[in-house]
Design a protein around this motif. Structure first.
Motif, PDB file in Angstrom:
ATOM      1  N   VAL A   1       0.838  -1.199   0.000  1.00 51.31           N
ATOM      2  CA  VAL A   1       0.000   0.000   0.000  1.00 51.31           C
ATOM      3  C   VAL A   1       0.875   1.252   0.000  1.00 51.31           C
ATOM      4  O   VAL A   1       0.598   2.227  -0.709  1.00 51.31           O
ATOM      5  CB  VAL A   1      -0.949  -0.008   1.220  1.00 51.31           C
ATOM      6  CG1 VAL A   1      -1.697   1.325   1.332  1.00 51.31           C
ATOM      7  CG2 VAL A   1      -1.945  -1.153   1.113  1.00 51.31           C
ATOM      8  N   GLU A   2       1.951   1.227   0.781  1.00 52.85           N
ATOM      9  CA  GLU A   2       2.840   2.388   0.827  1.00 52.85           C
ATOM     10  C   GLU A   2       3.475   2.658  -0.535  1.00 52.85           C
ATOM     11  O   GLU A   2       3.535   3.807  -0.993  1.00 52.85           O
ATOM     12  CB  GLU A   2       3.929   2.175   1.876  1.00 52.85           C
ATOM     13  CG  GLU A   2       4.866   3.372   2.008  1.00 52.85           C
ATOM     14  CD  GLU A   2       5.840   3.205   3.154  1.00 52.85           C
ATOM     15  OE1 GLU A   2       6.195   4.229   3.774  1.00 52.85           O
ATOM     16  OE2 GLU A   2       6.262   2.062   3.431  1.00 52.85           O
ATOM     17  N   GLU A   3       3.943   1.608  -1.206  1.00 51.21           N
ATOM     18  CA  GLU A   3       4.574   1.805  -2.514  1.00 51.21           C
ATOM     19  C   GLU A   3       3.560   2.327  -3.528  1.00 51.21           C
ATOM     20  O   GLU A   3       3.869   3.227  -4.320  1.00 51.21           O
ATOM     21  CB  GLU A   3       5.193   0.495  -3.004  1.00 51.21           C
ATOM     22  CG  GLU A   3       5.942   0.663  -4.313  1.00 51.21           C
ATOM     23  CD  GLU A   3       6.821  -0.531  -4.652  1.00 51.21           C
ATOM     24  OE1 GLU A   3       7.210  -0.657  -5.837  1.00 51.21           O
ATOM     25  OE2 GLU A   3       7.138  -1.325  -3.747  1.00 51.21           O
ATOM     26  N   LEU A   4       2.356   1.792  -3.507  1.00 51.61           N
ATOM     27  CA  LEU A   4       1.337   2.254  -4.446  1.00 51.61           C
ATOM     28  C   LEU A   4       0.853   3.656  -4.109  1.00 51.61           C
ATOM     29  O   LEU A   4       0.495   4.437  -4.999  1.00 51.61           O
ATOM     30  CB  LEU A   4       0.151   1.282  -4.449  1.00 51.61           C
ATOM     31  CG  LEU A   4       0.428  -0.093  -5.067  1.00 51.61           C
ATOM     32  CD1 LEU A   4      -0.720  -1.060  -4.768  1.00 51.61           C
ATOM     33  CD2 LEU A   4       0.619   0.023  -6.575  1.00 51.61           C
ATOM     34  N   THR A   5       0.840   4.006  -2.829  1.00 58.89           N
ATOM     35  CA  THR A   5       0.453   5.360  -2.439  1.00 58.89           C
ATOM     36  C   THR A   5       1.455   6.379  -2.968  1.00 58.89           C
ATOM     37  O   THR A   5       1.084   7.452  -3.457  1.00 58.89           O
ATOM     38  CB  THR A   5       0.358   5.465  -0.903  1.00 58.89           C
ATOM     39  OG1 THR A   5      -0.591   4.524  -0.416  1.00 58.89           O
ATOM     40  CG2 THR A   5      -0.066   6.865  -0.479  1.00 58.89           C
ATOM     41  N   GLY A   6       2.737   6.021  -2.890  1.00 60.74           N
ATOM     42  CA  GLY A   6       3.763   6.943  -3.364  1.00 60.74           C
ATOM     43  C   GLY A   6       3.927   6.962  -4.868  1.00 60.74           C
ATOM     44  O   GLY A   6       4.373   7.969  -5.438  1.00 60.74           O
ATOM     45  N   SER A   7       3.561   5.882  -5.553  1.00 61.26           N
ATOM     46  CA  SER A   7       3.718   5.809  -7.015  1.00 61.26           C
ATOM     47  C   SER A   7       2.387   6.149  -7.677  1.00 61.26           C
ATOM     48  O   SER A   7       1.597   5.268  -8.033  1.00 61.26           O
ATOM     49  CB  SER A   7       4.178   4.409  -7.422  1.00 61.26           C
ATOM     50  OG  SER A   7       5.382   4.059  -6.776  1.00 61.26           O
ATOM     51  N   VAL A   8       2.129   7.423  -7.808  1.00 62.64           N
ATOM     52  CA  VAL A   8       0.835   7.882  -8.306  1.00 62.64           C
ATOM     53  C   VAL A   8       0.551   7.336  -9.708  1.00 62.64           C
ATOM     54  O   VAL A   8      -0.540   6.840  -9.989  1.00 62.64           O
ATOM     55  CB  VAL A   8       0.779   9.430  -8.319  1.00 62.64           C
ATOM     56  CG1 VAL A   8      -0.575   9.897  -8.862  1.00 62.64           C
ATOM     57  CG2 VAL A   8       1.019   9.972  -6.919  1.00 62.64           C
TER      58      VAL A   8
ATOM     59  N   VAL B   1      -4.599  -1.509  -4.525  1.00 62.58           N
ATOM     60  CA  VAL B   1      -4.717  -0.209  -5.201  1.00 62.58           C
ATOM     61  C   VAL B   1      -5.839   0.609  -4.565  1.00 62.58           C
ATOM     62  O   VAL B   1      -5.710   1.826  -4.375  1.00 62.58           O
ATOM     63  CB  VAL B   1      -4.960  -0.399  -6.710  1.00 62.58           C
ATOM     64  CG1 VAL B   1      -5.372   0.916  -7.370  1.00 62.58           C
ATOM     65  CG2 VAL B   1      -3.715  -0.956  -7.385  1.00 62.58           C
ATOM     66  N   SER B   2      -6.940  -0.049  -4.207  1.00 66.11           N
ATOM     67  CA  SER B   2      -8.044   0.647  -3.557  1.00 66.11           C
ATOM     68  C   SER B   2      -7.606   1.238  -2.220  1.00 66.11           C
ATOM     69  O   SER B   2      -7.889   2.405  -1.920  1.00 66.11           O
ATOM     70  CB  SER B   2      -9.213  -0.318  -3.345  1.00 66.11           C
ATOM     71  OG  SER B   2     -10.284   0.316  -2.678  1.00 66.11           O
ATOM     72  N   LEU B   3      -6.908   0.454  -1.402  1.00 64.59           N
ATOM     73  CA  LEU B   3      -6.426   0.962  -0.115  1.00 64.59           C
ATOM     74  C   LEU B   3      -5.456   2.117  -0.310  1.00 64.59           C
ATOM     75  O   LEU B   3      -5.494   3.107   0.439  1.00 64.59           O
ATOM     76  CB  LEU B   3      -5.757  -0.163   0.672  1.00 64.59           C
ATOM     77  CG  LEU B   3      -6.658  -1.327   1.121  1.00 64.59           C
ATOM     78  CD1 LEU B   3      -5.840  -2.367   1.858  1.00 64.59           C
ATOM     79  CD2 LEU B   3      -7.803  -0.833   1.977  1.00 64.59           C
ATOM     80  N   ALA B   4      -4.600   2.021  -1.319  1.00 64.20           N
ATOM     81  CA  ALA B   4      -3.650   3.092  -1.588  1.00 64.20           C
ATOM     82  C   ALA B   4      -4.359   4.353  -2.078  1.00 64.20           C
ATOM     83  O   ALA B   4      -3.976   5.480  -1.723  1.00 64.20           O
ATOM     84  CB  ALA B   4      -2.620   2.626  -2.618  1.00 64.20           C
TER      85      ALA B   4
ATOM     86  N   ALA C   1      -4.139   7.952  -0.145  1.00 62.74           N
ATOM     87  CA  ALA C   1      -3.628   9.163  -0.785  1.00 62.74           C
ATOM     88  C   ALA C   1      -4.673  10.266  -0.809  1.00 62.74           C
ATOM     89  O   ALA C   1      -4.358  11.439  -0.580  1.00 62.74           O
ATOM     90  CB  ALA C   1      -3.174   8.827  -2.204  1.00 62.74           C
ATOM     91  N   GLN C   2      -5.910   9.887  -1.080  1.00 64.54           N
ATOM     92  CA  GLN C   2      -6.954  10.904  -1.260  1.00 64.54           C
ATOM     93  C   GLN C   2      -7.398  11.517   0.061  1.00 64.54           C
ATOM     94  O   GLN C   2      -7.753  12.695   0.118  1.00 64.54           O
ATOM     95  CB  GLN C   2      -8.143  10.272  -1.981  1.00 64.54           C
ATOM     96  CG  GLN C   2      -9.232  11.268  -2.355  1.00 64.54           C
ATOM     97  CD  GLN C   2     -10.288  10.645  -3.252  1.00 64.54           C
ATOM     98  OE1 GLN C   2     -10.137   9.500  -3.691  1.00 64.54           O
ATOM     99  NE2 GLN C   2     -11.341  11.383  -3.525  1.00 64.54           N
TER     100      GLN C   2
END
Length: 912
Positions: free
Chosen positions: A370-377, A601-604, A608-609
């Motif tokens: 989740v952290e990686e996907l949050t940072g990789s917009v 991806v949903s959690l990320a 982020a949002q």
């Protein structure tokens, strides 16, 4: 049994005299005597006798009748093309439906057309998209008893098996405690269940249909036999006899629901009555039907591997349903988390919420992703867009394996496979192990995609028996047949010009209809010019239609070639579908990888949002020596409430070995309940592997969340609000431990103030002294704040309000210490209670306060003042006082405490 079901009495008395078709109907009703049989007659599904009368009322369709040599029978039918909507109505009315289709063409038999039940439709065995209410799992369950076969003591165990026949998800667990199985049932909410001999049905919720089923399928040896056909030796997979019985019986029921007749079952004599008459499957042996090839995995799990959430906690924390009767559907935890792009991801996310993790390394693996996907917009957004094109592969491959998929389903599979390489590319440079594993597991199934591309046209029709689905150049025989038909049609297209020239009839036309075939049409004024070789086929008002021997020959060639081409296409399609069905495990593996990625991806996306933070997960074995819980949340927010309000006031929470029990006070509407749920939901989200709505969060995984929040009664069960509250409290006090999180809201308000305070105090002491659970206790019993001062690991929190000119302003900020008042009258004013009622309330509050002051300052015999007795209270007899002093309330359940209190009250009255 419902009189509308089973063999109609009017037919049963004269079965041997019935017409062949009505005998078929009678026998199918006898075999599927727990269901309404929909009996195909041409383009309709018909019901007769009592079933027809019942169907006509329920479905609001015409009730007619059928008359033959043996009598007249009520009849009601529904069109096959629109059957699903009517079947849905029957299911909602509590019926099961057996669909009896014609399994041979009318022109292929000299006698009655053979019919067989091809599927039994029940609430728990739905596979049709039109009938499935949502993308979420739809489980059917089995409950069975048995003895343990592993290293545990060989005590009777209760097992639960769960199967989603639309996706192939198959789970099993067991426990010696019925409460544990009831909790698991609450997690998965099955729509239907079969229950084995001596197994309790009260572990199932009221809205779960309990289906009587042949008890023979729960036999250990029979159950093991059917399991071995699917998964190999069951003793190596499952942990107890009970689990084997439950899983084997559930497989037998799923096969029964699939339908399908076998040798020896068609139109047999029903004179041999079984003791299990009236039960589904009573005439069928386990394993008689075709295998459910898409069932490739059976997962045995231990409930202790996951954070336990019972039915009360699921409701209180609003995971899947809002607590308010008219609440918004998205006002739930899943509603605020679900940004999934496809049905696969949505189901996985719900499963993660049902079963949050306990092991720190598993939680951290999800959090890393989740952290990686949050940072990789860019990666996150591209994956989300690509996942939008992913069809529900689990249900899709299930239909393919069940041979119920059409050509469009295959193209949907192909379109999904087409985006997999792009999704893999997005994860090619992933850093965390979880995303790298997903990259490896995203099998693009190139061979399957190429097979569909080669075999099936890009835009096929829905029907699979009428041609037009197989691509050109896929099969030479089919191409030859199509060429013959095409050449013949071209000859006919040229015929009109040739005949006009030959006959000189400019108005001559060549046409075709389904009744008379190809013809040459000549208007009446030109009949004199018709050649001798024209043969009259049809006379119309203004023209005549003719054929020629050559035209008839060409017609036979065309029609024959087209019929053979359609047959060949259907044969080829079935072969292609079967070949794809053989790859069921690969497709399911791909589906699992896509589902996991979509959920991550949903959690990320949510993180982020909405500015969520990554929680720090503490390992209880390494961070602490007492195995307890630490929760440290800074600036926490309620994930659901903050979405429904324009602004939300964050609050922090801190619990550890020295601060385990918080007594929370404050007026109604100040935010006590929201705060408690907020803490629990943040803990739960962290154990799901999600970021959390807070500035920072540090916590130890808890093993169970208990809630006693809100007032409710059980009218159907005859239980008052207070009894419901006591039952829930008894569960908490019995099962909670130092790894539990407990939420208590206004405990004891369902009885008198004195009794309620006594119960609340006893519970507080017990949770502190004997249980050691991390506890949030919201109360209006302000004396509990004094008790908290005397308990070393307890502390007080409160929500303060500001009062100005008789009005209260809620700041919703939690502060240390106890509240200074309840502000009940002021809250009533804010709620719009009439002014005269509010004024009278203030007078009564002032009067009661004065009386209480008088009672507290009444002189005593030694010249002091009594703090506990009013002037009208007689002294407590020594015998009662002695019993009160010796009473160990901390070791009593709430119900035991109430019983003892009632006894002492009666004793006091007798001695006064």
């Amino acid at each position: 049994m419902d009189p509308a079901l089973g063999p109609p009495n009017a037919m049963a008395e004269k079965r041997d005299e019935l017409t062949p078709m009505m005998r078929q109907y009678h026998d199918l009703c006898a075999r599927y005597n727990d269901a309404i049989v929909l009996f195909q007659v041409g383009d309709f599904y018909e019901t007769f006798c009592g079933a027809a009368e019942r169907s006509a009322r329920l479905l609001e369709i015409a009730l007619t009748s059928r008359e033959d040599s043996t009598g007249e029978y009520p009849m009601a039918g529904i069109p096959i093309d629109n059957a699903e909507s009517y079947i849905e109505d029957l299911l909602e009315a509590g019926y099961r439906v057996a669909v009896a289709d014609q399994v041979e063409e009318p022109g292929e038999t000299a006698g009655v057309v053979e019919r067989a039940v091809t599927r039994v439709i029940t609430p728990g065995t739905l596979t049709e998209d039109e009938l499935l209410a949502s993308d979420d799992n739809n489980f059917v369950a089995a409950v069975a008893r048995g003895r343990g076969i592993d290293t545990r003591p060989a005590d009777d165990e209760l097992a639960l098996a769960l199967l989603d026949v639309s996706t192939g998800d198959f789970l099993a667990t067991s426990s010696a405690a019925e409460e544990s199985i009831a909790d698991e049932v609450s997690r998965f909410a099955p729509a239907e269940a079969v229950v084995g001999p001596n197994a309790p049905s009260d572990v199932l919720p009221d809205d779960c249909m309990v289906t009587p089923f042949d008890e023979r399928v729960f036999d250990r040896e029979r159950a093991a036999s059917i399991l071995s056909e699917y998964f190999g030796e069951p003793d190596a997979l499952l942990a107890s006899d009970a689990e084997i019985r439950a899983c084997g019986a559930l497989l037998a029921y799923a096969e029964y629901a699939r339908g399908g007749e076998h040798e020896g079952e068609k139109g047999g004599d029903e004179s041999d009555e079984s003791d299990d008459a009236g039960k589904a499957g009573s005439s069928r042996e386990p394993g008689e039907t075709d295998r459910l090839e898409y069932l490739t995995h059976l997962t045995r799990y231990d409930p202790r591997e996951y954070l336990l959430l019972d039915a009360v906690a699921l409701r209180s924390l609003e995971l899947f349903e809002p607590r308010a009767v008219n609440g918004r559907d998205d006002a739930t935890l899943v509603g605020v988390l679900d940004e999934t792009a496809c049905a696969l991801g949505g189901r996985t996310l719900r499963d993660w919420l049902r079963r949050p993790l306990l092991e720190s390394h598993r939680i951290e693996a999800r959090l890393d992703a989740v952290e990686e996907l949050t940072g990789s917009v860019q990666t996150r957004e591209h994956c989300h867009e690509l996942l939008r094109d992913v069809y529900d592969l689990e249900r899709l491959i299930g239909r393919i394996s069940r041979e119920r998929a059409n050509a469009r389903d295959l193209r949907s599979l192909r379109d999904t496979l087409a985006v997999v390489p792009e999704i893999r590319d997005q994860l090619a440079n992933a850093d965390c192990d979880r995303l790298r594993d997903l990259h490896e597991n995203l099998d693009p199934l190139v061979d399957v995609r190429e097979l569909i591309d080669d075999a099936v046209v890009s835009d096929p029709p829905i029907e699979i028996t009428e041609g037009g689905i197989i691509a050109e150049e896929y099969d030479s025989d089919l191409d030859d047949l199509r060429g013959t038909a095409r050449d013949g049609k071209q000859w006919i297209d040229d015929l009109e010009a040739r005949e006009r020239e030959r006959t000189g009839i400019d108005s001559l036309k060549v046409g075709y209809n389904s009744v008379h075939g190809y013809y040459i049409e000549v208007t009446n004024p030109n009949l004199d010019a018709v050649p001798e070789n024209y043969q009259r086929r049809q006379t119309l008002k203004n023209s005549e239609r003719f054929v020629t021997p050559e035209l008839k020959e060409r017609e036979d060639e065309i029609v024959g070639a087209e019929e053979r081409a359609d047959e060949r296409e259907y044969e080829l399609f079935c072969e292609v579908r079967s070949d794809i069905g053989d790859e069921v495990e690969r497709v399911q593996g791909l589906a699992d990888a896509l589902a996991t990625l979509d959920a991550l991806v949903s959690l990320a996306t949510v993180a982020a949002q909405y500015d969520y933070c990554r929680p720090e997960i503490l390992d209880p074995e390494s961070e602490r020596t007492d195995g307890g819980v630490e929760i440290d949340i800074t600036g926490g927010r309620h994930p659901v409430v903050e979405r429904t309000q324009e602004s939300f006031v964050p609050n922090s929470a801190r619990f550890d070995a020295e601060q385990r029990l918080a007594v929370i006070t404050g007026p109604n509407m100040s935010g006590k309940s929201t705060y408690m749920r907020q803490v629990a939901q943040i803990v739960l989200l962290a154990q799901v592997g999600s970021f959390v709505p807070a500035e920072s969060a540090r916590l130890t995984p808890v093993e169970r969340i208990f809630t006693r929040v809100g007032a409710s009664d059980d009218i159907a069960g005859g239980r008052s609000t207070f009894m419901v509250e006591m039952d829930e409290l008894a569960t908490i006090l019995r099962d909670a431990d130092e790894r539990s999180l407990v939420l208590l809201d206004e405990v004891g308000r369902g009885t008198s103030t004195a009794d309620g305070l006594a119960i609340a105090q006893a519970i507080t002491e017990h949770l502190h002294d004997a249980v050691g659970a991390t506890t949030l206790f919201a109360t209006h019993h302000h004396p509990l704040t004094e008790l908290a001062d005397d308990l070393p690991d307890a502390f007080t929190l409160h929500f303060e309000v500001e009062q100005t000119d008789g009005e209260v302003v809620f700041h919703h900020e939690i502060e240390p210490g106890a509240a200074t008042g309840s502000y009940g009258v002021e809250v009533a004013t804010a709620a719009g209670v009439p002014e005269d009622v509010v004024d009278r309330s203030r007078e009564l509050v002032d009067a009661n306060a004065a009386a209480e002051t008088t009672a507290r300052t009444e002189p005593t015999a030694d010249g002091g003042t009594s703090e506990l007795e009013s002037t009208e209270t007689a002294p407590v007899p020594d015998s009662v006082a002695a019993e009160l002093r010796d009473l160990n309330v901390g070791h009593m359940t709430p119900v035991e405490a109430l019983t003892e209190l009632d006894r002492l009250q009666r004793l006091l009255e007798e001695e006064s």
